[in-house]
Design a protein around this motif. Structure first.
Motif, PDB file in Angstrom:
ATOM      1  N   PRO A  91     -48.643  10.802  -3.383  1.00  0.00           N
ATOM      2  CA  PRO A  91     -47.596  11.457  -4.367  1.00  0.00           C
ATOM      3  C   PRO A  91     -46.262  11.846  -3.975  1.00  0.00           C
ATOM      4  CG  PRO A  91     -49.343  13.077  -3.944  1.00  0.00           C
ATOM      5  CD  PRO A  91     -49.753  11.834  -3.232  1.00  0.00           C
ATOM      6  N   GLY A  92     -45.521  11.946  -4.816  1.00  0.00           N
ATOM      7  CA  GLY A  92     -44.115  12.490  -4.348  1.00  0.00           C
ATOM      8  C   GLY A  92     -43.509  11.859  -3.121  1.00  0.00           C
ATOM      9  N   TYR A  93     -42.541  12.423  -2.582  1.00  0.00           N
ATOM     10  CA  TYR A  93     -41.655  11.386  -1.647  1.00  0.00           C
ATOM     11  C   TYR A  93     -42.411  10.704  -0.641  1.00  0.00           C
ATOM     12  CZ  TYR A  93     -42.227  14.650   2.458  1.00  0.00           C
ATOM     13  OH  TYR A  93     -42.693  15.411   3.305  1.00  0.00           O
ATOM     14  N   LEU A  94     -43.639  11.134  -0.272  1.00  0.00           N
ATOM     15  CA  LEU A  94     -44.173  10.341   0.856  1.00  0.00           C
ATOM     16  C   LEU A  94     -44.837   8.922   0.247  1.00  0.00           C
ATOM     17  CD1 LEU A  94     -46.527  12.894   2.593  1.00  0.00           C
ATOM     18  CD2 LEU A  94     -44.581  11.689   3.449  1.00  0.00           C
ATOM     19  N   ALA A 121     -51.373   6.960   8.340  1.00  0.00           N
ATOM     20  CA  ALA A 121     -50.498   5.865   9.180  1.00  0.00           C
ATOM     21  C   ALA A 121     -50.136   4.968   8.506  1.00  0.00           C
ATOM     22  CB  ALA A 121     -51.738   5.132  10.366  1.00  0.00           C
ATOM     23  N   LEU A 122     -49.009   4.301   8.973  1.00  0.00           N
ATOM     24  CA  LEU A 122     -48.058   3.159   8.061  1.00  0.00           C
ATOM     25  C   LEU A 122     -48.764   1.936   8.565  1.00  0.00           C
ATOM     26  CD1 LEU A 122     -44.304   4.378   8.580  1.00  0.00           C
ATOM     27  CD2 LEU A 122     -46.013   4.707   6.468  1.00  0.00           C
ATOM     28  N   LEU A 123     -48.982   0.772   7.505  1.00  0.00           N
ATOM     29  CA  LEU A 123     -49.158  -0.221   7.683  1.00  0.00           C
ATOM     30  C   LEU A 123     -48.200  -1.160   7.952  1.00  0.00           C
ATOM     31  CD1 LEU A 123     -52.185  -0.122   5.162  1.00  0.00           C
ATOM     32  CD2 LEU A 123     -52.234  -0.359   7.542  1.00  0.00           C
ATOM     33  N   GLY A 134     -46.754  11.307  11.470  1.00  0.00           N
ATOM     34  CA  GLY A 134     -46.868  12.708  11.635  1.00  0.00           C
ATOM     35  C   GLY A 134     -48.454  13.147  12.255  1.00  0.00           C
ATOM     36  N   ASP A 135     -48.663  14.387  12.464  1.00  0.00           N
ATOM     37  CA  ASP A 135     -50.040  14.937  13.047  1.00  0.00           C
ATOM     38  C   ASP A 135     -50.952  15.012  11.921  1.00  0.00           C
ATOM     39  OD1 ASP A 135     -48.554  15.184  15.289  1.00  0.00           O
ATOM     40  OD2 ASP A 135     -47.652  17.268  14.848  1.00  0.00           O
TER      41      ASP A 135
END
Length: 219
Positions: A91-94, A121-123, A134-135
């Motif tokens: 949700p949100g900006y992510l 993780a980005l795909l 991020g961590d």
């Protein structure tokens, strides 16, 4: 005018000291109670937030490949008793970054308890390996025991009973169970989340729509 004797002065000092000790003890007890109450409220909020997050994110799992098996077939979900990996939007900006590979893992904290750790993780659209975003974040710490379980249908439409490992990553389970026991007298209700597959998430024929159509039979 007669003054105070030494004995009277000493007695007064003793009484004053006893009074100060009583006041200090009362203040210390009150401070401890406030801190304990604040810690209990914060712990309850942490548990409630973790529950809501798990229910929301698991319910939005998507039929988007996260890897391939040895036969080159798409893998959409991986799960065992202590870790699961799936794709879902945030949700949100992510959420503007698109669906992301999410990982939930029970990690030993080195003190006899476990922590529920969440990572993203980005795909990449070109099919390259996922890139960590991020961590890792601790959703819940000081977990005494617990694990994940899965239930659904296999590729032949046969029921898969509750299992500590999802056997076929080409399909998504119909239900995911999260059962944890935090330290202390804190309740964690049994969470069984139905996975809502987004049919637009994959153009491949995965058999996921038919599985959802008969999801009532897996309960």
């Amino acid at each position: 005018m007669a003054g105070f004797t030494l004995l009277e002065v000493l007695a007064s000092l003793v009484l004053l000291a006893l009074l100060l000790i009583g006041v200090y003890s009362g203040l210390r007890t009150a401070t401890h109670s406030v801190r304990s109450g604040t810690a209990a409220v914060e712990r309850i909020d942490q548990i409630r937030s973790a529950q809501q997050f798990l229910q929301r994110e698991l319910a939005q799992s998507m039929a988007q490949p996260i890897s391939k098996n040895e036969r080159g077939e798409n893998i959409y979900f991986q799960g065992d008793a202590h870790e699961m990996r799936y794709v879902a939007p945030l949700p949100g900006y992510l959420g503007k970054l698109g669906p992301q590979l999410q990982s939930l893992k029970l990690v030993d904290d080195g003190h006899g308890d476990a922590s529920l750790v969440f990572s993203l993780a980005l795909l990449p659209p070109d099919g390259s390996p996922p890139k960590a975003l991020g961590d890792p974040q601790v959703l819940l710490d000081h977990i005494r025991s617990g694990g994940f379980a899965y239930r659904g249908l296999d590729a032949l439409g046969q029921k898969v009973p509750w299992s500590a490992a999802w056997p076929d990553g080409r399909l998504l389970p119909l239900l995911v169970r999260v059962q944890l026991q935090p330290q202390g007298n804190y309740a964690w209700p049994l969470i069984e989340v139905p996975l809502r597959v987004n049919p637009l998430a994959s153009g491949a024929a995965t058999g996921l729509q038919p599985l959802n159509a008969v999801s009532g039979g897996a309960r």
